[in-house]
Design an enzyme around this catalytic site. Structure first.
Site, short mmCIF file in Angstrom:
data_model
loop_
_atom_site.label_atom_id
_atom_site.label_comp_id
_atom_site.label_asym_id
_atom_site.label_seq_id
_atom_site.Cartn_x
_atom_site.Cartn_y
_atom_site.Cartn_z
N ASN A 11 3.19 0.35 17.71
CA ASN A 11 1.98 1.15 17.54
C ASN A 11 0.82 0.19 17.33
OD1 ASN A 11 -0.05 2.87 16.75
ND2 ASN A 11 0.86 3.41 14.77
N TRP A 12 -0.03 0.07 18.35
CA TRP A 12 -1.10 -0.92 18.28
C TRP A 12 -2.34 -0.39 17.58
CZ3 TRP A 12 -0.67 -3.64 23.79
CH2 TRP A 12 0.47 -4.46 23.77
N LYS A 13 -2.28 0.85 17.13
CA LYS A 13 -3.38 1.45 16.34
C LYS A 13 -4.74 1.13 17.00
CE LYS A 13 -0.50 0.97 12.29
NZ LYS A 13 -0.39 1.04 10.86
N HIS A 97 1.30 10.78 12.88
CA HIS A 97 1.36 9.51 12.13
C HIS A 97 0.66 9.70 10.79
CE1 HIS A 97 0.54 5.36 11.00
NE2 HIS A 97 1.54 5.03 11.80
N GLU A 99 -1.36 8.00 9.20
CA GLU A 99 -2.81 7.72 9.18
C GLU A 99 -3.58 8.91 9.74
OE1 GLU A 99 -2.66 3.94 11.21
OE2 GLU A 99 -1.69 3.05 9.46
N GLU A 169 8.63 7.34 8.32
CA GLU A 169 7.71 6.29 7.89
C GLU A 169 7.23 6.59 6.47
OE1 GLU A 169 5.98 4.08 11.39
OE2 GLU A 169 4.67 5.77 11.09
N GLY A 175 2.07 -0.81 6.47
CA GLY A 175 1.01 -1.81 6.38
C GLY A 175 0.89 -2.44 5.01
N SER A 215 6.43 -1.69 7.70
CA SER A 215 6.55 -3.14 7.50
C SER A 215 7.83 -3.73 8.10
CB SER A 215 6.42 -3.48 6.01
OG SER A 215 5.15 -3.04 5.52
C1 PEP Z 1 3.02 2.16 11.68
O1 PEP Z 1 1.82 2.12 11.82
O2 PEP Z 1 3.64 3.07 12.22
C2 PEP Z 1 3.66 1.12 10.86
C3 PEP Z 1 4.91 1.29 10.56
O3 PEP Z 1 2.91 0.04 10.50
P1 PEP Z 1 3.44 -1.35 9.85
O4 PEP Z 1 4.62 -1.79 10.67
O5 PEP Z 1 2.29 -2.29 9.95
O6 PEP Z 1 3.83 -1.05 8.43
#
Ligand code: PEP
Length: 254
Positions: A11-13, A97, A99, A169, A175, A215
Site C-alpha cells: 500500500n503506497w498510500k 483502510h 486511515e 490491521e 506505521g 509494521s
Molecule cells: C498499511 O498502511 O496498511 C500498513 C500496514 O502500514 P505499515 O506497514 O507502514 O504499518
C-alpha cells in the site's frame, strides 16, 4: 493454508508521483521475477495506476486502488468509481483502510457499499478490519472485529467465483513500528475466519485469504507467515523501497 495462495500487498498510500510509481513498480517486477506461489499486489495512488499497470504488464503483479466510491458515476467531486479503477488498469481495491476510517469518515456501512460495488465490477476487494489500542486494552478486540466483518459483508452473498480478501490491521500497529506478535495476529486471524464462516459458510471462509498488516518488514514476515491463518501481508512503509518489498515477497527464502 495450503490451498490459499499467499498474497503480499504493498500500500503506497500518498507516496510517489506517477513517474516514481512506474519506476518503483518496474523494479519490484524485476526483483521478484521467478518467484512462484505468491500473489503480489501494488496499490499506488489513483493517478499512479496507469503507470504501474503499464510497468508490471505481463508479470502477474496485481494493481489495486486504495479506495473507491460505491456509485459507478455521479456528482461526487473528488471521488473515483469501480469502473474508473478497472479502466485505469486495477483489478483489485483496498476498502476500509484504518486511515480512511480514521480521517475520512469511513464506516462499516460505507465499507459494505464499496465491497458490493467492487464485487459487482469484478474487482477483488481487500477489506480492512482492526481494533484501536484503546479497544484492545479494553478487551474489545473480538467484538470490534465481529462488528467490522459482519457490517462490511452484511447482505452480500459471497460466491467462490468472486472472492474477497480480508486484511487484519490492528490500528496500533500501523506505521508505528509496533508489530502484533505472530501469536496475537494468529489469534485475531483465527477469530476472523470463524466470523467469516458464520457469515459466508465454512468452505468459503477457509478459502478466503486473511492478510496481516501493521509494521511488516523483511525481518518479521517469515514468522508471521508461519502461522496457520496468516495468508499474507498488507505492507505500508516497507513496501515503498522495492528492495525491502521484494525481500518480503521472497519470505520463503528467509
Ligand atoms: C498499511 O498502511 O496498511 C500498513 C500496514 O502500514 P505499515 O506497514 O507502514 O504499518
Amino acid at each position: 493454508m495450503d490451498t490459499r495462495t499467499p498474497m503480499i500487498a504493498g500500500n503506497w498510500k500518498m507516496h510517489k508521483t506517477p513517474q516514481e510509481a512506474g519506476v518503483a513498480a518496474q523494479k519490484v517486477k524485476d526483483l521478484v521475477k521467478g518467484v512462484e506461489g505468491v500473489d503480489v499486489m501494488i496499490a499506488p495512488s489513483f493517478v499512479g495506476i496507469p503507470a504501474v499497470a503499464a510497468a508490471v504488464a505481463g508479470s502477474g503483479i496485481i494493481v489495486a486502488g486504495q479506495n473507491m466510491h460505491w456509485e459507478p458515476q455521479g456528482a461526487y467531486t473528488g471521488e473515483v468509481s469501480a469502473p474508473m479503477l478497472a479502466d485505469a488498469g486495477a483489478t483489485c481495491v483496498i476498502i476500509g483502510h484504518s486511515e480512511r476510517r480514521q480521517y475520512f469518515g469511513e464506516t462499516d456501512d460505507t465499507v459494505n457499499k464499496k465491497v458490493r460495488a467492487a464485487l459487482a465490477q469484478g474487482l477483488l476487494p481487500v477489506m480492512c478490519v482492526g481494533e484501536s489500542e484503546e479497544e484492545r486494552d479494553a478487551g474489545k478486540t473480538f467484538e470490534v472485529l465481529d462488528r467490522q466483518v459482519a457490517g462490511g459483508l452484511e447482505g452480500i452473498s459471497m460466491t467462490p467465483d468472486k472472492p474477497l480478501v480480508v486484511a487484519y490491521e490492528p490500528v496500533w500497529a500501523i506505521g508505528t513500528g509496533k508489530t502484533a506478535t505472530p501469536d496475537q495476529a494468529q489469534e485475531a486471524h483465527a477469530h476472523i475466519r470463524e466470523k467469516l464462516a458464520s457469515v459466508m459458510g465454512k468452505s468459503l471462509a477457509n478459502a478466503t485469504r486473511i492478510l496481516y498488516g501493521g509494521s511488516v518488514k523483511p525481518g518479521n514476515i517469515a514468522e508471521l507467515m508461519a502461522k496457520d491463518d496468516i495468508d499474507g501481508a498488507l505492507v505500508g512503509g516497507a513496501s515503498l523501497q522495492p528492495e525491502s518489498f521484494a525481500r518480503i515477497i521472497r519470505f520463503r527464502e528467509q
